[in-house]
Design a protein around this motif. Structure first.
Motif, PDB file in Angstrom:
ATOM      1  N   LYS A  66       0.839  -1.191   0.000  1.00 41.63           N
ATOM      2  CA  LYS A  66       0.000   0.000   0.000  1.00 41.63           C
ATOM      3  C   LYS A  66       0.878   1.246   0.000  1.00 41.63           C
ATOM      4  CE  LYS A  66      -3.966  -2.275   2.129  1.00 41.63           C
ATOM      5  NZ  LYS A  66      -4.951  -2.275   3.235  1.00 41.63           N
ATOM      6  N   LEU A  67       0.568   2.186  -0.899  1.00 43.13           N
ATOM      7  CA  LEU A  67       1.425   3.350  -1.128  1.00 43.13           C
ATOM      8  C   LEU A  67       0.838   4.649  -0.577  1.00 43.13           C
ATOM      9  CD1 LEU A  67       2.319   2.417  -4.808  1.00 43.13           C
ATOM     10  CD2 LEU A  67       3.714   2.009  -2.771  1.00 43.13           C
ATOM     11  N   GLN A  68      -0.429   4.889  -0.850  1.00 44.87           N
ATOM     12  CA  GLN A  68      -1.102   6.101  -0.372  1.00 44.87           C
ATOM     13  C   GLN A  68      -2.555   5.761  -0.079  1.00 44.87           C
ATOM     14  OE1 GLN A  68      -0.081   9.082   0.378  1.00 44.87           O
ATOM     15  NE2 GLN A  68       1.856   9.435  -0.674  1.00 44.87           N
ATOM     16  N   GLU A  69      -3.118   6.441   0.914  1.00 41.79           N
ATOM     17  CA  GLU A  69      -4.524   6.227   1.262  1.00 41.79           C
ATOM     18  C   GLU A  69      -5.231   7.573   1.313  1.00 41.79           C
ATOM     19  OE1 GLU A  69      -7.328   4.085   4.704  1.00 41.79           O
ATOM     20  OE2 GLU A  69      -5.142   3.856   4.718  1.00 41.79           O
ATOM     21  N   ILE A  70      -6.445   7.619   0.746  1.00 42.50           N
ATOM     22  CA  ILE A  70      -7.214   8.861   0.764  1.00 42.50           C
ATOM     23  C   ILE A  70      -8.093   8.897   2.018  1.00 42.50           C
ATOM     24  CG2 ILE A  70      -7.196   9.114  -1.728  1.00 42.50           C
ATOM     25  CD1 ILE A  70     -10.098   8.039  -1.738  1.00 42.50           C
ATOM     26  N   PRO A  71      -8.478  10.096   2.474  1.00 46.89           N
ATOM     27  CA  PRO A  71      -9.296  10.209   3.678  1.00 46.89           C
ATOM     28  C   PRO A  71     -10.698   9.673   3.469  1.00 46.89           C
ATOM     29  CG  PRO A  71      -9.004  12.355   2.636  1.00 46.89           C
ATOM     30  CD  PRO A  71      -8.090  11.415   1.929  1.00 46.89           C
TER      31      PRO A  71
END
Length: 304
Positions: free
Chosen positions: A87-92
């Motif tokens: 996992k690289l980036q997560e959005i709110p």
């Protein structure tokens, strides 16, 4: 022109995100609700898949190997052979149970992916309103939100001169054009280029979903609810032609094949009634359209 089932061994719950891998000469696509990423070889008819631990909105190859996927609310890297997911980036959360939907890479190799709100009833057409957003995951690994208050984020296309980006929000049934800066990835000057509400009511078109473009710059849009792929001239909004697909829930399309002259179409079976399944027994299939007399462009990959 001919329309046929391309893959006879699969019926998707929510097939989406077709991407022709020009390097491997294979078709990639996902089944969002089955949490699956598929890879199909049209020469051998071999269909391989990887099952992930969340919904998967789209899949795009990476230049350095592996694939980027929109996994739930995260941008993630998938190593196909080991099935390792990073996992690289997560959005709110944005006050909702949002998830990623459609995604594509721009000509500079950035990964553009949009989200949508949570389904609020058993009706697959009802979602939390304006909870989606459009993001760009850059080649440097950073992520930025560019559009908010989106209904259902869908199709993305860039023009060959790299000056315009087209983008679909399914809920207002509109295709937007943006000025696009290939050097920075910035978009600006949003305007409506195709508004489904402006077309005759007696020509039922469904709702715009995923899309692709051909070498002439025309947009080929999959239309949820009426089993149609409609080709538009985005400069005039004129409908140029319609391809009828024998399944009502068409979701997206891409050009593929050795000469990029075959149109692959993904579909869904989620929400189909018994009557619909009886009338359209190939609901949820992957279709191939040949003899269109047009070609597509090689799909861009992630270059980070």
């Amino acid at each position: 022109m001919a329309v046929e089932v391309a893959i006879s061994t699969i019926k998707n719950l929510l097939g989406e995100g077709p991407h022709w891998d020009d390097q491997e000469q294979k078709l990639l696509f996902v089944d969002i609700l089955a949490n699956k990423v598929y890879k199909w070889d049209p020469v051998t008819d071999q269909l391989d898949s990887v099952t992930l631990d969340d919904t998967v909105g789209a899949v795009v190859p990476c230049k350095k190997g592996g694939y980027l996927v929109g996994l739930g609310r995260t941008v993630a890297h998938l190593d196909w052979h080991s099935q390792k997911v990073t996992k690289l980036q997560e959005i709110p959360l944005n006050g909702t149970k949002n998830r990623f939907n459609d995604a594509k890479c721009d000509p500079a190799g950035r990964f553009w992916t949009g989200s949508m709100g949570h389904q609020i009833s058993t009706n697959p057409n009802l979602f939390e309103p304006e909870k989606g957003e459009l993001y760009c995951y850059g080649t440097d690994g950073t992520i930025k939100m560019w559009v908010d208050k989106v209904g259902i984020s869908n199709g993305l296309v860039w023009t060959q001169d790299h000056r315009t980006m087209y983008y679909i929000d399914t809920v207002p049934e509109q295709v937007y054009g943006f000025d696009y800066n290939i050097n920075t990835g910035a978009i600006s000057n949003r305007r409506v280029v195709i508004d489904y509400k402006n077309y005759d009511d007696d020509d039922c078109m469904g709702r715009p979903d995923g899309m692709t473009s051909d070498v002439d710059g025309n947009l080929w849009i999959a239309n949820w609810g009426f089993g149609k792929i409609i080709c538009f001239d985005p400069k005039t909004g004129k409908k140029l032609r319609t391809v009828q697909i024998p399944a009502m829930r068409t979701t997206s399309c891409c050009f593929g094949g050795k000469n990029l002259d075959e149109l692959y179409v993904t579909c869904a079976s989620q929400g189909a009634t018994e009557e619909e399944l009886a009338a359209y027994p190939m609901t949820g299939s992957i279709f191939k359209v040949t003899g269109l007399g047009v070609k597509g462009l090689p799909a861009d990959v992630y270059k980070g």
